[in-house]
Write an enzyme that holds these catalytic residues in place. Structure first.
Site, PDB file in Angstrom:
ATOM      1  N   ASP A 101      59.591  21.885  19.436  1.00 23.85           N
ATOM      2  CA  ASP A 101      60.555  22.749  18.755  1.00 23.85           C
ATOM      3  C   ASP A 101      61.423  21.913  17.813  1.00 23.85           C
ATOM      4  OD1 ASP A 101      59.633  24.840  20.267  1.00 23.85           O
ATOM      5  OD2 ASP A 101      61.247  24.705  21.759  1.00 23.85           O
TER       6      ASP A 101
HETATM    7  N1  URA Z   1      58.785  23.359  25.681  1.00 19.46           N
HETATM    8  C1  URA Z   1      59.770  23.856  24.915  1.00 19.46           C
HETATM    9  O1  URA Z   1      60.423  24.805  25.296  1.00 19.46           O
HETATM   10  N2  URA Z   1      60.015  23.287  23.734  1.00 19.46           N
HETATM   11  C2  URA Z   1      59.333  22.201  23.272  1.00 19.46           C
HETATM   12  O2  URA Z   1      59.624  21.707  22.176  1.00 19.46           O
HETATM   13  C3  URA Z   1      58.316  21.705  24.074  1.00 19.46           C
HETATM   14  C4  URA Z   1      58.042  22.300  25.276  1.00 19.46           C
END
Ligand code: URA
Length: 229
Positions: A101
């Site tokens: 993310d």
């Molecule tokens: N899980 C999440 O919620 N975000 C990420 O960036 C990776 C795994």
């Protein structure tokens, strides 16, 4: 890209070494001696150092410590991407393996090796991804057990995971799937909220703690060999 950077990135020596060779007139670009380290090259030229061609690198394997605020995509748009950080003459051939993310930091593997990427992303391979999650509220031991056993999310139930409480509001979690927002959704089910997420492990790779956020390095031969096993 600058010529000295091109040479050192291609494995011709450290930045300091290649600068010394440049100064002595040991480098030619398309047959012409070039002494200025700042000369811009694209990688399309014929570049010789001490009479030997500095060939384009094949099979590039990079560990990036992703900072927050950049997206893990190769598409140039208005938002900064992880590829903007990678200063490498062949970056157009490379891509991040998997996604983090925008606000997630930590280990991102970047390569031009499509075959390896395909295998590492295959759900059948159950590749482990380890995260350190900082949470808004304390996590209980029964909740740690739930994380380990599997959390029923809207679209699927998570596979057994490894969870370790590092402190009241910090959990180390290793999952083998990589669904959208998975870690945040797992804690969301426990009515908690992830306030900070950092990936510290991906397959056989461990985030190099010496690597500052926003920096990258090539994998060592050993790291590449382990990944391919
Ligand atoms: N899980 C999440 O919620 N975000 C990420 O960036 C990776 C795994």
């Amino acid at each position: 890209m600058r010529l000295d950077k091109y040479l050192s990135n291609s494995g011709a020596g450290s930045r300091k070494d290649v600068k010394a060779v440049l100064k002595k007139g040991g480098v030619t670009v398309d047959g012409k001696m070039v002494k200025d380290a700042k000369t811009e090259v694209t990688g399309e030229e014929e570049i010789l150092m001490n009479g030997m061609e500095v060939l384009l690198e094949r099979g590039i394997y990079i560990m990036l410590n992703k900072p927050g605020g950049v997206i893990s995509s190769t598409e140039a748009g208005r938002t900064a991407t992880v590829m903007d950080i990678i200063d490498h003459p062949q970056k157009k051939d490379m891509f991040p393996v998997g996604r983090l993310d925008k606000d997630t930091t930590g280990l991102l593997f970047i390569t031009d090796d499509g075959q390896l990427a395909h295998e590492l992303l295959s759900p059948r391979k159950k590749i482990g991804k380890t995260y350190i999650a900082d949470l808004e509220k304390d996590v209980s031991d029964p909740e740690i057990q739930k994380l380990e056993q599997g959390i029923p999310l809207k679209d699927f139930t998570t596979a057994p995971a490894e969870a370790e409480k590092l402190s009241a509001r910090r959990v180390k979690l290793t999952i083998t799937e990589g669904k959208y927002h998975q870690v945040k959704r797992m804690f969301g089910y426990l009515e908690n909220r992830v306030t900070g997420l950092r990936r510290v492990g991906f397959a056989t790779l461990t985030l190099d703690e010496e690597l500052a956020e926003g920096s990258w390095r090539r994998l060592t031969t050993e790291e590449v060999d382990d990944l391919k096993k």
